[in-house]
Design a protein around this motif. Sequence first.
Motif, short mmCIF file in Angstrom:
data_model
loop_
_atom_site.label_atom_id
_atom_site.label_comp_id
_atom_site.label_asym_id
_atom_site.label_seq_id
_atom_site.Cartn_x
_atom_site.Cartn_y
_atom_site.Cartn_z
N THR A 24 44.78 57.12 42.61
CA THR A 24 45.53 56.27 43.53
C THR A 24 44.71 55.95 44.77
N TYR A 64 43.51 52.32 46.04
CA TYR A 64 43.91 51.82 47.36
C TYR A 64 42.68 51.47 48.21
N SER A 119 52.72 48.00 38.49
CA SER A 119 52.95 47.65 39.89
C SER A 119 51.75 46.92 40.48
N LEU A 120 50.56 47.40 40.18
CA LEU A 120 49.36 46.74 40.68
C LEU A 120 49.26 45.31 40.17
N GLN A 121 49.54 45.13 38.89
CA GLN A 121 49.48 43.78 38.31
C GLN A 121 50.47 42.86 39.00
N ASN A 122 51.63 43.39 39.34
CA ASN A 122 52.63 42.60 40.05
C ASN A 122 52.17 42.28 41.47
N ASP A 123 51.66 43.29 42.18
CA ASP A 123 51.27 43.12 43.57
C ASP A 123 50.04 42.24 43.74
N LEU A 124 49.12 42.31 42.79
CA LEU A 124 47.84 41.62 42.94
C LEU A 124 47.76 40.31 42.18
N SER A 125 48.85 39.95 41.50
CA SER A 125 48.88 38.69 40.74
C SER A 125 48.57 37.52 41.66
N LYS A 155 45.81 36.96 43.23
CA LYS A 155 44.87 37.28 44.31
C LYS A 155 43.45 37.48 43.80
#
Length: 270
Positions: free
Chosen positions: A120, A124, A169-175, A177
């Motif tokens: 993690t 980050y 979650s990462l895929q959702n947050d960084l989509s 970008k």
Amino acid sequence: MSSLTSKGVAVVTGASSGIGAVYADRLAKRGFDLILVARNEERLKSVAHRIESETGRKVRAFPADLNDKASLAKVEALLRDDTSITLLVNNAGLGSVAPILQADVDTVTDMIALNITALTRLTYAVAPAFVARGSGTIINIASVVGIAAEMLNGVYSASKSYVISFGHSLQNDLSGKGVRVQTVLPGATATEFWDVAGYAAQKTASITMSAEDAVDAALVGLDNGELVTIPGLHDGEAWDRWEADRRELSKKFGNSKPAQRYGVKSTAAA
């Protein structure tokens, strides 16, 4: 110093053996320079020297114990500050096959620190740097036991479930970008994992895949744009169906009243 055109620098953790060492080899052959991270300095330098000699890529050994806060912080700083880094493979991890009544709690706590906390923190560290540059790839190594939770030690399985959920979650947050996130779920793989976990016989079992095959399949999955890659799952559509069902089920959790099967007289307004 390599004079070859580079795709940037790939950082691979747990790179002194097994899946990590194969990733290092394959990424170098794909045109990446490397920074290899692992605890065992002697073995790490051996891998780095071999790959550099065979491929002509620039390979740097970066010895670090990711369960040591000071060492982990150094790798985090590297990922934040080195603008040549374009790819991170979060592969370092510990495993166990021991059930709860036989497992040592300090050992499984160390497992959590490496499999979850270190992964993690490294993610980050690198994600904002990749977003700032509008490009980058993060590959997180999970396991099929993140889904088949009863197969091995429960803490190990839970740590890999975390990696799967974190990847979603990462895929959702960084989509949108410019950052790609791939979660890889190997099955049983012929590495030293089984020696450390206390079940060396698994390395030669009929269901066990070579590390080379697992990594080669995972990289093809990356090329094909897969968000989740399961090298040993022959029916690829089975994952798509399972994932679609999971997402559909998640829409049904938000209710102000308990389900009728519980027989609870709700205090919520009618």
